[in-house]
Write an enzyme that holds these catalytic residues in place. Structure first.
Site, PDB file in Angstrom:
ATOM      1  N   GLU A   4      -6.086  -0.984  -6.861  1.00 37.31           N
ATOM      2  CA  GLU A   4      -5.208   0.107  -7.269  1.00 37.31           C
ATOM      3  C   GLU A   4      -3.970  -0.504  -7.928  1.00 37.31           C
ATOM      4  O   GLU A   4      -3.176  -1.165  -7.259  1.00 37.31           O
ATOM      5  CB  GLU A   4      -4.831   0.918  -6.031  1.00 37.31           C
ATOM      6  CG  GLU A   4      -3.983   2.130  -6.280  1.00 37.31           C
ATOM      7  CD  GLU A   4      -3.714   2.894  -4.978  1.00 37.31           C
ATOM      8  OE1 GLU A   4      -3.706   4.119  -5.024  1.00 37.31           O
ATOM      9  OE2 GLU A   4      -3.513   2.248  -3.920  1.00 37.31           O
ATOM     10  N   ASN A  50      -3.710   5.725  -0.234  1.00 39.17           N
ATOM     11  CA  ASN A  50      -3.079   6.019   1.056  1.00 39.17           C
ATOM     12  C   ASN A  50      -2.425   7.392   1.095  1.00 39.17           C
ATOM     13  O   ASN A  50      -2.195   7.930   2.186  1.00 39.17           O
ATOM     14  CB  ASN A  50      -2.081   4.926   1.417  1.00 39.17           C
ATOM     15  CG  ASN A  50      -2.795   3.710   1.971  1.00 39.17           C
ATOM     16  OD1 ASN A  50      -3.731   3.828   2.744  1.00 39.17           O
ATOM     17  ND2 ASN A  50      -2.382   2.526   1.551  1.00 39.17           N
ATOM     18  N   SER A  94       0.814  -1.210   0.000  1.00 38.04           N
ATOM     19  CA  SER A  94       0.000   0.000   0.000  1.00 38.04           C
ATOM     20  C   SER A  94       0.849   1.262   0.000  1.00 38.04           C
ATOM     21  O   SER A  94       0.315   2.367   0.021  1.00 38.04           O
ATOM     22  CB  SER A  94      -0.928  -0.001   1.219  1.00 38.04           C
ATOM     23  OG  SER A  94      -0.188  -0.223   2.404  1.00 38.04           O
ATOM     24  N   HIS A 104      -2.783  -3.422  -5.495  1.00 38.76           N
ATOM     25  CA  HIS A 104      -3.188  -3.083  -4.129  1.00 38.76           C
ATOM     26  C   HIS A 104      -4.691  -3.281  -3.946  1.00 38.76           C
ATOM     27  O   HIS A 104      -5.502  -2.479  -4.409  1.00 38.76           O
ATOM     28  CB  HIS A 104      -2.797  -1.627  -3.826  1.00 38.76           C
ATOM     29  CG  HIS A 104      -3.190  -1.168  -2.458  1.00 38.76           C
ATOM     30  ND1 HIS A 104      -3.488   0.145  -2.171  1.00 38.76           N
ATOM     31  CD2 HIS A 104      -3.347  -1.849  -1.285  1.00 38.76           C
ATOM     32  CE1 HIS A 104      -3.800   0.260  -0.901  1.00 38.76           C
ATOM     33  NE2 HIS A 104      -3.727  -0.940  -0.345  1.00 38.76           N
TER      34      HIS A 104
END
Length: 296
Positions: free
Chosen positions: A155, A193, A122, A143
């Site tokens: 992702e 993130n 991440s 991800h």
């Protein structure tokens, strides 16, 4: 350019994320092999998937035959030996470059020529991970969001070396798994993130400074921002150790003080209060993982 077809799918790591990825892949009809450092851990991971699916059968959300078919497509392996016949392997282990790079070297040696190696990281650089392998053009970030069976997003992260063919193959696979795909360049935190961790960290600062209670901070996000979970609840679900690790990556790589981790977050991690998985974080959780009170 025709994308590579992926039929056999490897998962490295039988923890929460690895189990979720393996379950989703098997549910989509792929042949899946779940690997961990020992066969016992991989077997335990499969048993936990079986238990989750059994509850779905009890609730009438899944047919018993579908459960058995899914589990029949899910094999387990000792170490990396099960990767010898897969088209793609996804690594889902601790959010540490040292740990992941070690896993990548072992996986690179075990995978057949032409197989894709993905990371569920991440925050860690895909370019750096690719550089430790002999197949950098076949390395990509994949991800998944937690919990994997429920969250619709994947992702994809392209390292400097990631080929178009690799990207297209993994994009097609992600759609086959029923996910919506977004794509990020290889920068710290990627898209999700980069936005999420500062938000969670700011909630930690608000609590640390005595601005309000954990319950009111979370209610403010749920009812005032229309978020499904409050930031402290979400941090507990993700794992406070993981949140701290990502915050440290952002702070180190960007060199911007706005990413510095709250002392409260550091202290909870130092105490071993990682959130839901350890039974205590910002809140206390019972044996079934249900919130039972406030911890801080």
């Amino acid at each position: 350019m025709e994308a590579t077809t992926i039929k056999r799918f490897g998962v490295i790591g039988a923890g929460q994320m690895g189990r979720g990825i393996a379950q989703v892949a098997a549910a989509a009809g792929l042949e899946v092999v779940l690997c961990d450092v020992s066969r016992a851990l991989a077997e335990s991971g499969k048993a936990q998937i079986a238990a989750i699916l059994a509850k779905q059968v009890e609730k009438g959300k899944l047919a018993a035959e579908a459960r058995e078919a899914l589990l029949g497509r899910l094999a387990v392996a000792d170490g990396m030996e099960g990767l010898a016949g897969v088209d793609l392997a996804v690594e889902a282990v601790t959010e540490s470059f040292e740990v992941k790079s070690g896993i990548f070297k072992l996986a690179d040696a075990a995978l057949p020529e032409g197989a894709i190696l993905a990371s569920n990281t991440s925050s860690i650089s895909i370019t750096r991970l690719a550089a430790v392998t002999g197949r950098p053009e076949l390395v990509i970030g994949m991800h998944f969001m937690n919990p994997v069976p429920l969250m619709k997003l994947v992702e994809l992260v392209r390292g400097v070396q990631t080929s178009d063919r690799t990207y297209e193959a993994v994009r097609a696979l992600s759609v086959e798994l029923g996910k919506t795909v977004i794509t990020s360049k290889d920068q710290p935190g990627f898209i999700v993130n980069r936005m999420l961790i500062p938000f969670l960290n700011e909630a930690c600062f608000a609590l640390q400074e005595g601005l309000s209670t954990p319950e009111d901070i979370d209610a403010g996000a749920r009812l005032g921002l229309n978020h499904p979970m409050g930031p402290l609840e979400l941090a507990d679900l993700i794992g406070l150790d993981t949140v701290l690790s990502i915050a440290e990556v952002l702070h180190r790589e960007f060199g911007d003080s706005k990413y510095r981790a709250a002392t409260l977050l550091r202290n909870l991690v130092a105490a071993g209060w990682y959130g839901k998985k350890s039974g205590r974080g910002f809140y206390v959780y019972d044996e079934k993982g249900q919130k039972s009170g406030r911890a801080v």
